[in-house]
Design an enzyme around this catalytic site. Structure first.
Site, PDB file in Angstrom:
ATOM      1  N   GLY A   1       0.823  -1.205   0.000  1.00 16.64           N
ATOM      2  CA  GLY A   1       0.000   0.000   0.000  1.00 16.64           C
ATOM      3  C   GLY A   1       0.855   1.251   0.000  1.00 16.64           C
TER       4      GLY A   1
ATOM      5  N   LYS B   1       5.339   6.100   2.269  1.00 12.42           N
ATOM      6  CA  LYS B   1       4.867   4.915   2.980  1.00 12.42           C
ATOM      7  C   LYS B   1       5.310   4.979   4.441  1.00 12.42           C
ATOM      8  CE  LYS B   1       5.264   0.899   1.133  1.00 12.42           C
ATOM      9  NZ  LYS B   1       3.950   0.646   1.754  1.00 12.42           N
TER      10      LYS B   1
ATOM     11  N   GLU C   1       9.438  -2.735   4.222  1.00 16.16           N
ATOM     12  CA  GLU C   1       8.727  -2.629   2.932  1.00 16.16           C
ATOM     13  C   GLU C   1       9.687  -2.199   1.822  1.00 16.16           C
ATOM     14  OE1 GLU C   1       4.206  -1.534   4.406  1.00 16.16           O
ATOM     15  OE2 GLU C   1       5.615   0.098   4.114  1.00 16.16           O
TER      16      GLU C   1
HETATM   17  C1  A5P Z   1       2.757   0.528   6.313  1.00 19.23           C
HETATM   18  O1  A5P Z   1       3.847   0.985   7.032  1.00 19.23           O
HETATM   19  C2  A5P Z   1       2.464   1.478   5.218  1.00 19.23           C
HETATM   20  O2  A5P Z   1       3.510   1.743   4.335  1.00 19.23           O
HETATM   21  C3  A5P Z   1       1.175   1.130   4.500  1.00 19.23           C
HETATM   22  O3  A5P Z   1       1.399   0.368   3.354  1.00 19.23           O
HETATM   23  C4  A5P Z   1       0.520   2.437   4.185  1.00 19.23           C
HETATM   24  O4  A5P Z   1       0.436   3.165   5.407  1.00 19.23           O
HETATM   25  C5  A5P Z   1      -0.863   2.256   3.600  1.00 19.23           C
HETATM   26  O5  A5P Z   1      -1.743   1.709   4.535  1.00 19.23           O
HETATM   27  P1  A5P Z   1      -3.302   1.660   4.267  1.00 19.23           P
HETATM   28  O6  A5P Z   1      -3.513   0.823   3.050  1.00 19.23           O
HETATM   29  O7  A5P Z   1      -3.878   1.054   5.514  1.00 19.23           O
HETATM   30  O8  A5P Z   1      -3.757   3.076   4.075  1.00 19.23           O
END
Ligand code: A5P
Length: 234
Positions: A94, A106, A115
């Site tokens: 995401g 992110k 990630e």
């Molecule tokens: C996790 O640390 C993030 O990089 C997530 O991928 C990002 O915050 C998106 O999250 P949502 O899909 O819950 O908005």
């Protein structure tokens, strides 16, 4: 306190867009693939969709980017592997925000360090998001994972760069959020910024383990828009 029905309707629509984006990304996975499993509520839809495909006979192995992603994969029956063993054909993750050049921010879930490692180890990086994450210019706070010991130094450097530094407060404990890697997490709030430029500046701040700006990493963003999914490519 009861919520405004209009807000509830909006939340439902957004959730449906996230689900469509996640499922669209899961559909690019091919039999035999190793898949980077992202963190957050949108990537979770992709993991659930992969679980359903595994039940139907798909052969995949996932590399989770966080404790949360690992737990969900286990629950959904997605077999796991690690970067020690093999590298992903595709990573699905995401984003908190993205722009037309597919620069990303992110780390809203404090998982951006792992990630980034998983994404950079993958042949193809597919991002999933709903349309509310789209920005002409990136302007959302930049998550930082940093050494606890380095907080005063990093704060000073962020302020010199024109940002506002705040340690991210934890919900379930006193004190700051601690990442899956045992480091503290902060957010650096800048007004609209040039992502490659700011990424380079933050790369050079000693004590920052990783920041949440991803430049030149995403190959595609699957954007949930209304009733459909638009795929943006770099
Ligand atoms: C996790 O640390 C993030 O990089 C997530 O991928 C990002 O915050 C998106 O999250 P949502 O899909 O819950 O908005």
């Amino acid at each position: 306190m009861s919520r405004n029905p209009k807000d509830e309707e909006k939340d439902k629509e957004r959730e449906a867009m996230k689900k469509r984006a996640g499922e669209s990304a899961a559909s690019v996975v091919e039999d035999g693939d190793v898949v980077g499993l992202g963190t957050g509520s949108t990537a979770a839809y992709a993991i659930r969709a992969l679980g359903r495909r595994v039940e139907e006979g798909l052969d995949v192995r996932g590399v989770p980017t966080s404790h949360g992603a690992r737990a969900l994969a286990v629950e959904e029956g997605v077999p796991l592997t690690s970067l020690d063993v093999e590298t992903p054909d595709v990573a699905i993750d995401g984003a908190d925000a993205f722009d037309a050049s597919l620069n990303l921010v992110k780390g809203g879930g404090a998982a951006h360090a792992r990630e980034k490692v998983v994404a950079l180890s993958s042949d193809r990086v597919v991002i999933v998001a709903d349309e509310t994450k789209e920005r002409e210019q990136l302007d959302v706070p930049v998550p930082l994972e940093l050494l606890d010991f380095a907080v005063p130094h990093v704060r000073e450097r962020v302020e010199e760069l024109g940002g506002e530094f705040s340690l991210r407060e934890s919900g379930g404990k006193d004190g700051p959020v601690v990442s899956d890697n045992g480091n503290v997490v902060a957010d650096a709030d800048f007004d609209g910024y040039d992502a490659p430029e700011l990424a380079e500046e933050l790369d050079s701040v000693t004590g920052v383990v990783e920041h949440g700006i991803f430049v030149g990493i995403a190959d595609e963003v699957h954007v949930g828009r209304g009733d459909s999914v638009e795929v943006l490519r770099r």
